[in-house]
Structures are given as structure tokens and as C-alpha cells.
Scaffold this motif. Structure first.
Motif, PDB file in Angstrom:
ATOM      1  N   PHE A   1       0.826  -1.208   0.000  1.00  0.00           N
ATOM      2  CA  PHE A   1       0.000   0.000   0.000  1.00  0.00           C
ATOM      3  C   PHE A   1       0.860   1.259   0.000  1.00  0.00           C
ATOM      4  O   PHE A   1       0.507   2.263  -0.603  1.00  0.00           O
ATOM      5  N   TRP A   2       2.015   1.192   0.638  1.00  0.00           N
ATOM      6  CA  TRP A   2       2.893   2.357   0.650  1.00  0.00           C
ATOM      7  C   TRP A   2       3.502   2.586  -0.726  1.00  0.00           C
ATOM      8  O   TRP A   2       3.521   3.693  -1.257  1.00  0.00           O
ATOM      9  N   PHE A   3       3.982   1.485  -1.329  1.00  0.00           N
ATOM     10  CA  PHE A   3       4.551   1.564  -2.663  1.00  0.00           C
ATOM     11  C   PHE A   3       3.528   2.187  -3.620  1.00  0.00           C
ATOM     12  O   PHE A   3       3.848   3.070  -4.416  1.00  0.00           O
ATOM     13  N   ALA A   4       2.289   1.728  -3.500  1.00  0.00           N
ATOM     14  CA  ALA A   4       1.228   2.253  -4.363  1.00  0.00           C
ATOM     15  C   ALA A   4       1.068   3.755  -4.163  1.00  0.00           C
ATOM     16  O   ALA A   4       0.955   4.521  -5.128  1.00  0.00           O
ATOM     17  N   MET A   5       1.085   4.182  -2.900  1.00  0.00           N
ATOM     18  CA  MET A   5       0.877   5.614  -2.645  1.00  0.00           C
ATOM     19  C   MET A   5       2.045   6.447  -3.151  1.00  0.00           C
ATOM     20  O   MET A   5       1.860   7.555  -3.654  1.00  0.00           O
ATOM     21  N   VAL A   6       3.254   5.904  -3.025  1.00  0.00           N
ATOM     22  CA  VAL A   6       4.420   6.628  -3.542  1.00  0.00           C
ATOM     23  C   VAL A   6       4.303   6.764  -5.060  1.00  0.00           C
ATOM     24  O   VAL A   6       4.548   7.835  -5.625  1.00  0.00           O
TER      25      VAL A   6
ATOM     26  N   TYR B   1     -10.196   0.168  -7.411  1.00  0.00           N
ATOM     27  CA  TYR B   1     -10.408  -0.655  -8.601  1.00  0.00           C
ATOM     28  C   TYR B   1     -11.528  -1.655  -8.321  1.00  0.00           C
ATOM     29  O   TYR B   1     -11.525  -2.319  -7.290  1.00  0.00           O
ATOM     30  N   PRO B   2     -12.499  -1.774  -9.219  1.00  0.00           N
ATOM     31  CA  PRO B   2     -13.658  -2.615  -8.940  1.00  0.00           C
ATOM     32  C   PRO B   2     -13.365  -4.105  -9.129  1.00  0.00           C
ATOM     33  O   PRO B   2     -13.955  -4.760  -9.986  1.00  0.00           O
ATOM     34  N   GLY B   3     -12.462  -4.652  -8.343  1.00  0.00           N
ATOM     35  CA  GLY B   3     -12.168  -6.078  -8.427  1.00  0.00           C
ATOM     36  C   GLY B   3     -12.755  -6.811  -7.237  1.00  0.00           C
ATOM     37  O   GLY B   3     -13.416  -6.217  -6.385  1.00  0.00           O
ATOM     38  N   ILE B   4     -12.476  -8.105  -7.189  1.00  0.00           N
ATOM     39  CA  ILE B   4     -13.085  -8.914  -6.142  1.00  0.00           C
ATOM     40  C   ILE B   4     -12.501  -8.580  -4.762  1.00  0.00           C
ATOM     41  O   ILE B   4     -13.172  -8.723  -3.737  1.00  0.00           O
ATOM     42  N   GLY B   5     -11.240  -8.103  -4.752  1.00  0.00           N
ATOM     43  CA  GLY B   5     -10.628  -7.722  -3.485  1.00  0.00           C
ATOM     44  C   GLY B   5     -11.363  -6.559  -2.839  1.00  0.00           C
ATOM     45  O   GLY B   5     -11.659  -6.573  -1.637  1.00  0.00           O
ATOM     46  N   SER B   6     -11.697  -5.557  -3.640  1.00  0.00           N
ATOM     47  CA  SER B   6     -12.444  -4.408  -3.121  1.00  0.00           C
ATOM     48  C   SER B   6     -13.786  -4.863  -2.570  1.00  0.00           C
ATOM     49  O   SER B   6     -14.223  -4.423  -1.507  1.00  0.00           O
ATOM     50  N   ILE B   7     -14.434  -5.760  -3.319  1.00  0.00           N
ATOM     51  CA  ILE B   7     -15.748  -6.240  -2.888  1.00  0.00           C
ATOM     52  C   ILE B   7     -15.666  -6.915  -1.529  1.00  0.00           C
ATOM     53  O   ILE B   7     -16.483  -6.678  -0.643  1.00  0.00           O
ATOM     54  N   MET B   8     -14.618  -7.725  -1.360  1.00  0.00           N
ATOM     55  CA  MET B   8     -14.454  -8.418  -0.092  1.00  0.00           C
ATOM     56  C   MET B   8     -14.273  -7.449   1.058  1.00  0.00           C
ATOM     57  O   MET B   8     -14.913  -7.569   2.106  1.00  0.00           O
TER      58      MET B   8
ATOM     59  N   PRO C   1      -1.512   0.184 -10.837  1.00  0.00           N
ATOM     60  CA  PRO C   1      -1.842  -1.021 -10.055  1.00  0.00           C
ATOM     61  C   PRO C   1      -1.080  -2.256 -10.501  1.00  0.00           C
ATOM     62  O   PRO C   1      -0.696  -3.068  -9.663  1.00  0.00           O
ATOM     63  N   ILE C   2      -0.821  -2.368 -11.803  1.00  0.00           N
ATOM     64  CA  ILE C   2      -0.081  -3.549 -12.261  1.00  0.00           C
ATOM     65  C   ILE C   2       1.346  -3.527 -11.724  1.00  0.00           C
ATOM     66  O   ILE C   2       1.858  -4.526 -11.232  1.00  0.00           O
TER      67      ILE C   2
ATOM     68  N   LYS D   1      -7.952  -1.786  -3.384  1.00  0.00           N
ATOM     69  CA  LYS D   1      -8.534  -0.810  -2.469  1.00  0.00           C
ATOM     70  C   LYS D   1      -7.928   0.580  -2.721  1.00  0.00           C
ATOM     71  O   LYS D   1      -8.641   1.580  -2.805  1.00  0.00           O
ATOM     72  N   ILE D   2      -6.601   0.614  -2.844  1.00  0.00           N
ATOM     73  CA  ILE D   2      -5.934   1.911  -2.969  1.00  0.00           C
ATOM     74  C   ILE D   2      -6.266   2.593  -4.293  1.00  0.00           C
ATOM     75  O   ILE D   2      -6.454   3.802  -4.349  1.00  0.00           O
ATOM     76  N   PHE D   3      -6.356   1.799  -5.346  1.00  0.00           N
ATOM     77  CA  PHE D   3      -6.644   2.408  -6.645  1.00  0.00           C
ATOM     78  C   PHE D   3      -8.146   2.446  -6.934  1.00  0.00           C
ATOM     79  O   PHE D   3      -8.548   2.686  -8.062  1.00  0.00           O
TER      80      PHE D   3
END
Lengths: 325, 340, 311
Positions: free
Chosen positions: B155-160, B266-273, B187-188, B262-264
Motif C-alpha cells: 500500500f505504501w509503494f502504491a501511494m508513492v 479498482y472494482p475487483g473482487i478484493g475491493s468487494i471483499m 496497479p499492475i 482498495k488503494i486504486f
């Protein structure tokens, strides 16, 4: 007669940051064209390292040829550039390794493993090289149709035949055979060996045959060199060495073999172990185990003494001091 | 081969039952009251009790678990059960649970494929370079980079990345959406970082191992150039365990993209969970977690079977019905190592 | 294996040997410069964590000073403590509530260290015991434990942790359980595998032949042999535990603000990336440096403890 291979004072060390393994210590050898030289000695005597040195294949950075010269057909192997050396490997000098189970690439068909050598050195197109691979397989007694099979589909003896086919594919001038039959069943050993010596005769290949089986030497070789702790301690024709073994170590080797002609209750093994190659004794390396060692043997390294081509590295000989044999 | 695969699929059944049991038990323990979520907080105690009875929540634990697996009959709250891919509707959104899962899963797959492709494209060549010069400066640098990749919080890497590429440079969007290819870049990259590090390390150690083998010495003795030795003789063998690891990583990427998605936003299954967990939306949690666990297990099974197809040694071993295939143990050991 | 030769009858000699082994181990470990440096980093962080209260008052790092929100690193601001007004220099700047970022990192270090070590200890004890049971007793124990492990492993780790926290509720102790649960299968497998390989070796047979009891065999002989993989795994796990804890806190499932924790600091910073990037970098770097250090130490330990590796 010109020697095809002439090794002078070869020294090879393997070093880690803690210790140095002195694998080969001033070894000298020569092999005449078309002859078979048996290189005998215990495990760890430096036989394989010697063979790898000839191909300049001692693994850096741990292993290093420290000094000495290796002349192949009069050319200094150590002076060759890497790409020149690669021309020699496989084409002029080939090697057979001890363990056929691991010597073949499991993911490449045996045909391709033979063919790639041919393509590399003779620049043949793919089809021709594949045909040659089939011929080589037939030559070692395997149907050419099996060239599309993978190594795991072959038995140990068959794999070694494939390895031999690879080695001989470009008709090399010199073959280094490192215990080619040790890993095989005794019954297969004889077959493979016989096939090999036939091919060697047919192609006129010069051979260094590394082994610790004196029987193989007696049957197949012209000359013998006995190695101990990285040195050749005795060298001569098979007749000379087998008929009149001189170095106490060679005598010890014969003593530890069963002899069918003589009645004896037990074999006499050589007492003790090979010296630790990181910590070799002063003087003669064999002196700690030698039944006839003197104070001189423990202090001074013996030099070669020669008599009619029969060379011995021992204080008991040479310098007119041939006493008490 | 087919028989082998069939046997492996059968062996999945108890594992999946166990997974659903654990997930269900965890949800059963959750202190939240679904009746309250449905009715809001202003209903009478009697209404809550009636709702709980309607939803089948007054039954014993085991009965509820069986409902969850094989269906629950009720005109309003009934469903056919997990076994038939139906868990009814979400308490919160009132959408059909599996509809939402199936519509978002492809988005996760897109991310996972992109991340794995990137991880392989960078990880394998770098691993090979490292292995051909072991303990050199280059190797050390890559080693530290790989460890850094494995040590960085996703999550930190993503924010950077968002800070530099979206906020400062304005090159890439900070929110990701499957319909915008450019928005998938960050995200990739984020998602691939960890797998890249693992694939790189795996390639390196596998290459080092292979380069020590006798058949590499044989290839050199033939006079083959070092490049050909590496490409033709070493790499193929070294890639077998790498492919296994990559497959397992794919399973992780499908199930573990939670933070990245979550951070991006993005409407994937992880966000849904994660959203379902925040909202204590039990059917949605159960459905999505079990779905991901099943996919994860299936991917692992597929990797196992693929492994047999790649390696000719195992292929014949499996075809001839031999039980212990050579290299199988290695594969198992590797899986254990990278499953953690 | 040598250590089983003289069985504790001469404690002094055993102690001397242990000292010698330790010395030798240290020589091998310290040859790895990165690992040694990492050890130093970890020791510094640990002492800072232990002395956190001496550097920053806990009340101060958890209370809002809204006037100072988003102060840049090295800027100063007025801080109200009860009646008193103090001038305070924010070395790493202030967050959205005007709290000192350095202070929160220092106190967060304490939380992370505690989480790292406690979760690993919990997982080591429970996973080790289960693994030992499976490996040593075999049969039904083995089957049940290993099936259960397979099942746990088929749920992606992060999901398992999230589900556990969600189910048990959001508390420090539940966070510990969630994190250690994800590490337990690893320990079960290591211990079981090591025991199975060691169990059939001759020296254990020999010990059994001279009548040593089962538990004695387990502890004396097997433990000596599986110590090094466990030490390596545990070191690496401390790092990943810290990483997990921060991830869960980031998702709002672990330690919640105002309690200082690296993950929740980043969670708060997330909304102000553009506006105040300094709130993002420092806590993230703290995590990276710590986790990297544990990974490097783990690598170093692996090399130093492996008798086969002689580099």
C-alpha cells in the motif's frame, strides 16, 4: 614419436577464503599419438582435475591453474583465447564423465545432444547433423530411431553409450575418459568398455583413461601413470609397471588387489588415508603411509628418476641409491 | 494423465469443504447481527427475532452450515447454496451475491495477468543475469533490490507511485478502471512488485543450481559458447521450478490484490471483499472469500498438472502410472516455500 | 550431531563448546556486511522502541495540536500541554492533526516490535507443537494436522487475517491472533519435515536403543537439529509480521488511530498525499527499513547456520 599431449609441472589449486586445496602439485605426463594412457589412483588424487585442466575447464573462481604448461599437439593450451579453446573442446579434445546419469541434459533429446556438437564444429545443416547423430547412435549400439527419445528413457549403460557417442561425434584426436564405467553395473561395464576400445582403435584416437581399476588398465592401456596426492609417482608402459612395480604406493595398490594366481588368505590394504590436500606433509607426500619411509623421505621431496622410460618419484630410486629392493 | 488429474480434482473436495467450514465458522463468530443490518436500528425486538427466524439464523450452527452449502428454503431469503453457486442477495446492496462476484472477478484477472507478465518479463532475465555472475556487484545490487521489493508494504509503494506519477507528473491516473488501459499501469506495477522479487530470486537460485549440474559441464566440453550453454541447456531446466512458482504467484495475485484494488479504487473482487467486511455483509463475505479460496486452490492444482506436462521426465512417469514422479518432491518443497 | 556425543555430564565443557560454536557462528555471520549492518539497525530500532517514552510523551503524540497540522519537517509550532504553551520543533513534520510524526514513528516502533515478536512466538509455539505431534506421532495425528494445514494454506493469507479480525472483532489481541494464524502452517511444515528426516537417522535410533524416553529424544536430539531452520524462519517472520500488521491497520482492521502505528499513519496520510507528502514518506520508510533489516538478517543467519555453505 611426437607426443599429442604433454603436461609439464602442472599445479592446480582450489581456494576458498579459508583454505587452499592443493589438488595437483607439479604433475608431468605425456601421451603419444594413438596410444592409451591409464591414469590410476585413489579418489581425490587429482585425476579428474588433471583432465579438466587439459580442457581449461577448472572452475573459476575457486579453481585455478597456478602454473605449468599443457601442450596439445605442441600448442600451449593455456595461451589460447577462450574462443580458440572452444574450438578445441569437443572437436579435438573430448571428454567422457564418470556419471552418465547426470551427464545428459534431461530436457533435450539424445539425438539433439549429439547433433549440436556436430553442428557447432562442422557447420553442418540441421538435417545432416541429425543424420550424423543417428549414425553415431548406431555406432555405439543404439538404434538410430531412438534419437528422438529423452535421456530418462535410457538405462545407465545406454546413457553412457550416448555420452560416448557425443564425445566421438566430431572424431576428436584426444579423448579424456574419466572413469567411464565406474557408475555402471559390472556386467554392463565390460560391454561398454569393449565397445569403447573398438571405436578408439577404429578412429585411432589417443586416450587418457582415468580409472582406479587396474584390470581395465591391464587390458586396455599402453602406458600407466600412478597418481598420488596430485603427483605422478610412477610412469611406464603397462609391462614395466605391472611387471616391475617400483614405487611403494604402486606396490601397495597391487597388494590390495586379489590375485588369482597366488594363494593368499587376505589382501593387504595400504595403511592410513590420503593426506589432507589442504595440509600436505613435507617431503614425500606418501611418506606417512609408506612402509619403507626414511627420515629423508619426511624432509625432502623426491624427484623423478628414469630408467628406460620407467619413471619413479621416490628416494629409493635414482642417485645410485637403489638399495634393498 | 487424465486419470491423474481426475484424482487430484477429487482430492480437492475435502480441502474445499474445510475452507468453507473455516470461513463459515469465522462469520458465525462475528458479533454483528444481520437482522439489524437488514432492518436498521429502529425495529422492535420482536421484529428482529422474526427476521432472524426468517433468515434461518435461529437454527443450530450445523444446520446453518448445511444451508450455506446446499440451500435454504424461504420465500424471501431462500437460496440454493454455495454448491449451486447461489447465496441469495447481499444484505446491504440487495444485489445477487454471485452476480457481483462474477462481474468483478474478470477485472481482478486482468490485473493479475498484467502483474504476472510484468513480473516474469523483468524477474527472469534479471535472475539469469544475477546467476551468471554470482556474488558480483551486479548480483548484489539485484539481490538487495529484490529484498527491498519483498520488504516494501504494497500500500505504501502504491501511494508513492500515485504521488510521483499521478500527483507530481500527472502522467497516470490515480484511480484505476478496467476500461482505461493507461489507468492500469500503476496497479499492475504495484501488484507485480512482490512476485517480481520472488520470481527473480527463484530464477537466480534455480539457475545457480542448474549451472552446477554435470550436463552443463558436458555442454561446455562440447565447445558450445557460454551464451548457448545458458540459453539452451541451463535456462530450460532452470525455468521448470520458476514456472511452478509463477503459477502459485498467479493464485496469490488473484486472491491477494485486496490492498492494491482498495488503494486504486479498482472494482475487483478484493475491493468487494473488503467493503463487505466493513459493512458486515455476511453473504457477500462468505461468497467472495469462498470463491477466491476455490479459485486459488484450482490454480494451484492446475500448476501441479502443468508441471507434469512441461517436464518430460514426469510426463512419462505420470503416463506410466508411477506414483512418485522425480522432481515432484522438489516441486512440493518449492510450493511449501512460496505458499506462506 | 556432535553435540549429542557427551550428554551434559560435564556442564563446563559443554559451556565452553557452546561458546566456541557461538564464536564461530559470529565469525561467519559477521562476514556478511549487509546482515551485520541490519542487525545494528534492528538493535537501534529496538532500543528506541524500548525508550520511546523517554523521547516522546505518549500523551503528546496521541493528542491533537490542530494549529500545527501539516507542518513541514524541521518547522516549529506552539504546543499546548494543559495550561502550558511550549515551542516544539517537528523534526519530521506534523500530520493532519498536528501530531509529531517522528514521535508517532518512535511509539509506532514499539507497537511493531511487540507485534513482531509476540506473533512469531505464538506461531512458533503452537505451530512447533502441532508439527512435532504430526511428525513424531505420525498416523492419525499426522493426517488430521496436515489436512488442516492444507486447508489453511488454500485461503490466501491476507484474506484469512482479514476474516479473523472481522470475525473476532477489532482488538490488539485479535490482531495478534490473525497474524500468527497465518504463520502457523509454515512452522507446522518445517518442524514436521525436520522431525521426519531426523527421526529415522541412526543417532536417534541409537538413543532409543539405550532406552531414552520419547520426550527426551524429541527435545534433546531433534530440537538441536531443527533449531537453525526455525531461527531463520522466525527472523524472516518477524519482518513479515510487521508488514502484515501495518497492512491490516492500513485497512482499518488492526490498530486504530489515535494510537500510533505505522500502517494507520499511512492510512491517514493517504488522503493528503498531494497536499502533504511528508506524512507519507517517513512512516513508509520506517516499515521498509525494519522489514528489510529482518530479511537481510534472516538471509545472513541462513548462510551462517548452514554447515554445507562454506563461503
Amino acid at each position: 614419436m611426437a607426443a599429442i599431449l604433454d603436461i609439464r609441472d602442472l599445479v592446480v589449486h582450489y581456494s576458498s577464503d579459508r583454505e587452499t586445496v592443493r589438488a595437483v602439485n607439479g604433475l608431468s605426463l605425456s601421451l603419444e599419438r594413438g596410444k592409451v594412457l591409464g591414469l590410476v589412483g585413489e579418489t581425490g588424487a587429482g585425476k579428474t582435475t588433471t583432465a579438466l585442466s587439459v580442457l581449461d575447464m577448472v572452475q573459476e573462481p575457486q579453481g585455478k591453474i597456478v602454473s605449468g604448461t599443457i601442450l596439445f599437439e605442441g600448442r600451449d593450451i593455456r595461451a589460447l583465447r577462450p574462443e580458440e579453446m572452444r574450438e578445441v573442446r569437443g572437436k579435438e579434445i573430448a571428454m567422457i564423465f564418470q556419471d552418465p546419469m547426470t551427464a545428459l541434459n534431461p530436457l533435450i533429446t539424445v539425438g539433439e545432444q549429439i547433433a549440436e556438437t556436430v553442428r557447432r564444429h562442422e557447420g553442418l545443416p540441421r538435417e545432416d547433423s541429425e543424420r550424423r547423430a543417428g549414425e553415431m547412435l548406431e555406432l555405439v549400439g543404439i538404434p538410430a530411431s531412438r534419437s528422438r527419445d529423452y535421456p530418462h528413457q535410457f538405462s545407465g549403460g545406454m546413457k553412457q553409450r550416448v555420452v560416448i557417442a557425443i564425445a566421438l561425434a566430431c572424431n576428436p584426436k584426444l579423448l579424456l575418459a574419466d572413469e567411464p564405467t565406474t557408475a555402471l553395473d559390472v556386467t554392463i561395464q565390460a560391454q561398454v568398455l569393449e565397445m569403447m576400445s573398438e571405436l578408439i582403435k577404429k578412429f585411432g584416437t589417443s586416450v587418457v583413461m582415468i580409472t582406479h581399476d587396474l584390470g581395465i588398465v591391464a587390458e586396455n592401456c599402453d602406458h600407466v601413470a600412478t597418481m598420488y596426492a596430485g603427483e605422478v609417482v610412477e610412469y611406464g608402459t603397462v609391462d614395466q609397471v605391472f611387471g616391475d612395480p617400483r614405487h611403494p604406493y604402486t606396490i601397495g595398490l597391487f597388494g590390495s588387489l586379489p590375485n588369482l594366481d597366488e594363494e593368499s588368505d587376505r589382501l593387504t590394504p595400504i595403511p592410513g588415508l590420503m593426506p589432507d590436500p589442504t595440509d600436505l606433509p613435507a617431503g614425500c607426500f606418501f611418506s606417512p603411509r609408506c612402509p619403507r619411509a626414511t627420515e629423508r623421505c619426511q624432509a625432502e621431496r623426491p624427484s623423478d628418476s628414469e630408467e628406460g622410460g620407467h619413471r619413479v618419484k621416490c628416494h629409493l630410486f635414482g642417485g645410485g641409491k637403489e638399495e634393498g629392493r | 494423465m487424465l486419470k491423474y488429474a481426475a484424482r487430484r480434482v477429487l482430492m480437492l473436495v475435502p480441502v474445499l469443504l474445510g475452507v468453507t467450514f473455516i470461513v463459515f465458522s469465522l462469520m458465525y463468530l462475528t458479533p454483528s447481527d444481520p437482522a439489524q443490518i437488514v432492518l436498521g436500528s429502529n425495529a422492535t425486538p420482536a421484529a428482529y427475532a422474526q427476521m432472524r427466524a426468517d433468515m434461518g439464523l435461529d437454527r443450530p450452527f450445523l444446520a446453518q452450515y448445511l444451508h450455506f452449502l446446499f440451500g435454504y428454503k424461504h420465500p424471501e431469503f431462500g437460496y440454493r447454496g454455495l454448491a449451486f453457486g447461489d447465496l441469495g442477495r447481499s444484505y446491504v446492496t440487495n444485489r445477487i451475491v454471485f452476480e457481483l462476484i462474477l462481474s468483478s472477478f474478470p477485472n481482478t484477472v486482468i490485473l493479475a495477468i498484467g502483474a504476472l507478465a510484468l513480473a516474469l518479463a523483468v524477474g527472469v532475465p534479471v535472475g539469469v543475469i544475477s546467476a551468471t555472475r554470482p556474488y558480483s556487484t551486479v548480483d548484489m545490487a539485484f539481490t538487495v533490490l529484490a529484498l527491498l521489493g519483498a520488504s516494501m508494504p504494497v500500500f505504501w509503494f502504491a501511494m508513492v507511485l500515485i504521488y510521483f506519477f499521478a500527483n507530481r507528473l500527472g502522467m497516470l491516473p490515480a484511480m484505476a478502471n478496467p476500461s482505461n488501459a493507461l489507468s492500469l499501469a500503476l496497479p499492475i506495477v504495484t501488484l507485480s512488485m512482490n512476485s517480481m522479487a520472488i520470481i527473480m530470486r527463484m530464477t537466480r537460485s534455480s539457475m545457480l543450481e542448474v549451472m552446477r549440474q554435470d550436463y552443463i559441464r558436458t555442454a561446455r566440453v562440447k565447445g558450445l559458447g557460454e551464451r548457448l550453454v545458458v540459453r539452451k541447456h541451463a535456462l530450460r531446466n532452470a525455468l521448470i521450478p520458476v514456472i511452478t512458482v509463477a503459477g502459485l504467484q498467479f493464485g496469490h495475485l488473484l486472491g491477494g490484490a485486496v490492498l492494491t484494488e482498495k488503494i486504486f479504487s479498482y472494482p475487483g473482487i478484493g475491493s468487494i471483499m473488503v467493503d463487505a467486511i466493513y459493512q458486515k455483509d455476511t453473504p457477500q463475505i462468505l461468497g467472495s472469500v469462498c470463491f477466491v479460496a476455490i479459485i486459488f486452490t484450482l490454480v494451484n492444482l492446475f500448476v501441479d498438472i502443468m508441471y507434469g506436462l512441461i517436464d518430460p521426465r514426469i510426463k512419462t512417469a505420470v503416463q506410466s502410472g508411477r506414483k512418485k514422479a522425480p522432481g515432484k518432491e522438489l516441486a512440493d518443497a518449492l510450493k511449501r516455500l512460496f505458499r506462506k | 550431531m556432535r553435540s549429542s556425543a557427551s550428554s551434559g555430564s560435564k556442564p563446563l565443557r559443554a559451556l565452553a563448546r557452546a561458546g566456541r560454536n557461538l564464536g564461530q557462528f559470529w565469525r561467519r555471520f559477521s562476514r556478511n556486511k549487509l546482515a551485520t549492518a541490519s542487525l545494528a539497525v534492528v538493535l537501534v530500532f529496538a532500543s528506541v522502541a524500548a525508550l520511546a517514552d523517554a523521547f516522546f510523551d505518549y500523551g503528546f503524540v496521541t493528542s491533537n495540536q490542530l494549529d500545527n497540522a501539516f507542518l513541514k519537517p524541521l518547522e516549529s509550532g506552539t504546543v499546548y500541554e494543559g495550561e502550558a504553551e511550549l515551542e516544539h520543533r517537528y523534526l519530521l513534520g506534523a500530520d493532519n492533526y498536528g501530531r509529531d510524526i517522528l514521535g508517532r514513528i518512535v511509539h509506532g516502533a514499539r507497537v511493531s516490535m511487540v507485534i513482531g515478536f509476540v506473533t512469531v512466538a505464538m506461531a512458533l509455539v503452537s505451530g512447533g507443537a502441532l508439527g512435532a505431534l504430526a511428525g513424531y506421532k505420525g498416523k492419525a495425528f499426522d493426517t488430521i494436522i496436515m489436512r488442516a494445514t492444507d486447508i489453511l494454506l488454500s485461503i490466501p493469507t491476507i484474506l484469512l487475517s482479514i476474516a479473523i479480525v472481522a470475525a473476532l472483532g477489532n482488538s490488539f489481541f485479535n490482531l495478534l491472533i490473525a497474524i500468527s494464524a497465518s504463520m502457523v502452517p509454515g512452522y507446522i511444515r518445517i518442524v514436521r519435515a525436520s522431525i521426519i528426516t531426523v527421526k529415522d537417522q541412526e543417532f536417534v535410533e541409537a538413543a532409543r536403543c539405550i532406552g531414552a524416553s520419547d520426550s527426551r529424544i524429541v527435545f534433546k536430539h531433534i530440537l538441536v537439529n531443527i533449531a537453525s531452520p526455525l531461527i531463520v524462519q522466525s527472523t524472516l517472520n518477524v519482518g513479515s509480521s510487521i508488514l502484515w500488521a501495518s497492512s491490516l491497520s492500513f485497512l482499518g482492521l488492526g490498530i486504530l488511530p489515535p494510537k500510533p502505528e505505522w500502517g494507520n499513519m499511512l492510512s491517514e496520510a493517504r488522503e493528503f498525499i498531494q497536499y502533504a507528502p511528508h506524512t507519507l514518506f517517513a512512516p513508509g520508510l520506517a516499515i521498509v527499513v525494519t522489514v528489510l533489516a529482518y530479511n537481510l538478517i534472516g538471509d545472513g543467519l541462513r548462510d551462517a547456520l548452514d554447515p554445507k555453505l562454506k563461503r
